[in-house]
Design a protein around this motif. Structure first.
Motif, PDB file in Angstrom:
ATOM      1  N   HIS A  50      12.329  16.970  22.034  1.00 45.84           N
ATOM      2  CA  HIS A  50      12.092  17.270  23.446  1.00 45.84           C
ATOM      3  C   HIS A  50      10.586  17.335  23.685  1.00 45.84           C
ATOM      4  O   HIS A  50       9.869  18.008  22.949  1.00 45.84           O
ATOM      5  CB  HIS A  50      12.744  18.612  23.830  1.00 45.84           C
ATOM      6  N   ARG A  51      10.139  16.632  24.725  1.00 48.36           N
ATOM      7  CA  ARG A  51       8.728  16.632  25.110  1.00 48.36           C
ATOM      8  C   ARG A  51       8.533  17.721  26.155  1.00 48.36           C
ATOM      9  O   ARG A  51       9.080  17.657  27.252  1.00 48.36           O
ATOM     10  CB  ARG A  51       8.346  15.267  25.690  1.00 48.36           C
ATOM     11  N   LEU A  52       7.764  18.755  25.818  1.00 42.97           N
ATOM     12  CA  LEU A  52       7.509  19.886  26.699  1.00 42.97           C
ATOM     13  C   LEU A  52       6.075  19.793  27.213  1.00 42.97           C
ATOM     14  O   LEU A  52       5.121  19.987  26.461  1.00 42.97           O
ATOM     15  CB  LEU A  52       7.729  21.201  25.949  1.00 42.97           C
ATOM     16  N   GLU A  53       5.940  19.472  28.497  1.00 42.31           N
ATOM     17  CA  GLU A  53       4.625  19.286  29.116  1.00 42.31           C
ATOM     18  C   GLU A  53       4.191  20.539  29.859  1.00 42.31           C
ATOM     19  O   GLU A  53       5.019  21.248  30.438  1.00 42.31           O
ATOM     20  CB  GLU A  53       4.677  18.128  30.119  1.00 42.31           C
ATOM     21  N   SER A  54       2.889  20.770  29.902  1.00 42.71           N
ATOM     22  CA  SER A  54       2.362  21.904  30.663  1.00 42.71           C
ATOM     23  C   SER A  54       2.608  21.672  32.152  1.00 42.71           C
ATOM     24  O   SER A  54       2.518  20.559  32.648  1.00 42.71           O
ATOM     25  CB  SER A  54       0.876  22.102  30.377  1.00 42.71           C
ATOM     26  N   THR A  55       2.952  22.751  32.847  1.00 42.90           N
ATOM     27  CA  THR A  55       3.225  22.660  34.285  1.00 42.90           C
ATOM     28  C   THR A  55       2.041  23.131  35.119  1.00 42.90           C
ATOM     29  O   THR A  55       2.050  22.994  36.327  1.00 42.90           O
ATOM     30  CB  THR A  55       4.455  23.517  34.658  1.00 42.90           C
ATOM     31  N   LYS A  56       1.047  23.714  34.469  1.00 41.02           N
ATOM     32  CA  LYS A  56      -0.157  24.188  35.147  1.00 41.02           C
ATOM     33  C   LYS A  56      -1.369  23.567  34.471  1.00 41.02           C
ATOM     34  O   LYS A  56      -1.282  23.063  33.351  1.00 41.02           O
ATOM     35  CB  LYS A  56      -0.260  25.716  35.054  1.00 41.02           C
ATOM     36  N   THR A  57      -2.495  23.640  35.136  1.00 38.09           N
ATOM     37  CA  THR A  57      -3.736  23.145  34.549  1.00 38.09           C
ATOM     38  C   THR A  57      -4.052  23.949  33.291  1.00 38.09           C
ATOM     39  O   THR A  57      -3.990  25.178  33.297  1.00 38.09           O
ATOM     40  CB  THR A  57      -4.895  23.275  35.555  1.00 38.09           C
ATOM     41  N   VAL A  58      -4.385  23.256  32.227  1.00 32.32           N
ATOM     42  CA  VAL A  58      -4.722  23.909  30.967  1.00 32.32           C
ATOM     43  C   VAL A  58      -6.187  24.354  31.039  1.00 32.32           C
ATOM     44  O   VAL A  58      -7.067  23.521  31.262  1.00 32.32           O
ATOM     45  CB  VAL A  58      -4.510  22.958  29.769  1.00 32.32           C
ATOM     46  N   PRO A  59      -6.464  25.639  30.847  1.00 30.69           N
ATOM     47  CA  PRO A  59      -7.856  26.097  30.902  1.00 30.69           C
ATOM     48  C   PRO A  59      -8.685  25.448  29.786  1.00 30.69           C
ATOM     49  O   PRO A  59      -8.259  25.462  28.626  1.00 30.69           O
ATOM     50  CB  PRO A  59      -7.767  27.607  30.685  1.00 30.69           C
ATOM     51  N   PRO A  60      -9.838  24.874  30.104  1.00 31.47           N
ATOM     52  CA  PRO A  60     -10.676  24.271  29.060  1.00 31.47           C
ATOM     53  C   PRO A  60     -11.049  25.245  27.947  1.00 31.47           C
ATOM     54  O   PRO A  60     -11.301  24.836  26.818  1.00 31.47           O
ATOM     55  CB  PRO A  60     -11.912  23.798  29.820  1.00 31.47           C
ATOM     56  N   SER A  61     -11.032  26.543  28.233  1.00 29.71           N
ATOM     57  CA  SER A  61     -11.385  27.535  27.212  1.00 29.71           C
ATOM     58  C   SER A  61     -10.423  27.509  26.027  1.00 29.71           C
ATOM     59  O   SER A  61     -10.755  28.005  24.954  1.00 29.71           O
ATOM     60  CB  SER A  61     -11.416  28.937  27.827  1.00 29.71           C
ATOM     61  N   VAL A  62      -9.233  26.910  26.207  1.00 27.28           N
ATOM     62  CA  VAL A  62      -8.287  26.778  25.094  1.00 27.28           C
ATOM     63  C   VAL A  62      -8.955  26.038  23.934  1.00 27.28           C
ATOM     64  O   VAL A  62      -8.752  26.358  22.776  1.00 27.28           O
ATOM     65  CB  VAL A  62      -7.013  26.020  25.553  1.00 27.28           C
ATOM     66  N   MET A  63      -9.779  25.051  24.249  1.00 29.19           N
ATOM     67  CA  MET A  63     -10.455  24.274  23.208  1.00 29.19           C
ATOM     68  C   MET A  63     -11.936  24.571  23.087  1.00 29.19           C
ATOM     69  O   MET A  63     -12.508  24.400  22.018  1.00 29.19           O
ATOM     70  CB  MET A  63     -10.299  22.774  23.485  1.00 29.19           C
ATOM     71  N   PHE A  64     -12.580  24.970  24.155  1.00 26.22           N
ATOM     72  CA  PHE A  64     -14.035  24.998  24.176  1.00 26.22           C
ATOM     73  C   PHE A  64     -14.626  26.381  24.398  1.00 26.22           C
ATOM     74  O   PHE A  64     -15.700  26.522  24.958  1.00 26.22           O
ATOM     75  CB  PHE A  64     -14.554  24.051  25.276  1.00 26.22           C
TER      76      PHE A  64
END
Length: 128
Positions: A50-64
């Motif tokens: 199952h492909r589970l996609e984000s439904t909201k904008t992903v905060p850039p702070s997750v990576m940066f």
């Protein structure tokens, strides 16, 4: 390593240091922030998942969160799950502009992580 609101780190095998975590970047926290919607079943990691996609904008702070000179960051997360709901992996993609030494360049990053084992690992907090 994160545990109980603290981050533990060491450099070159030296002594462990303990500091308060800046923010919660655990997978559970990220999923709570971005939400997920099942987009159907696809072949990925040589499995039907199952492909589970984000439904909201992903905060850039997750990576940066600890990087400087990053602008125009766009991050996308996809989680992969088996029919029984157990996690099978994660795909992270990002585009951004990175400024270094007075010049800047566009960067594209893609990372595909397969969760091959979900048990058998014990992580203990180091003594500080």
């Amino acid at each position: 390593m994160d545990s109980g609101g603290f981050t533990y780190s060491r450099t070159d095998g030296g002594a462990w240091t303990k500091t308060a975590k800046k923010s919660d970047t655990s997978i559970q926290s990220i999923i709570a922030q971005v939400g997920l919607a099942d987009q159907g079943v696809e072949s990925h990691f040589n499995q039907q998942l199952h492909r589970l996609e984000s439904t909201k904008t992903v905060p850039p702070s997750v990576m940066f969160s600890d990087m400087t000179g990053i602008t125009n960051a766009v991050v996308a997360l996809t989680f992969w799950a088996k029919d029984d709901g157990s996690p099978a992996g994660m795909t992270m993609a990002a585009t951004y502009t990175k400024a270094t030494s007075g010049t800047s360049g566009d960067v594209t990053l893609s990372m595909d992580v397969s969760f091959d084992s979900l048990s058998g690992v014990t992580i203990e907090v180091p003594s500080v």
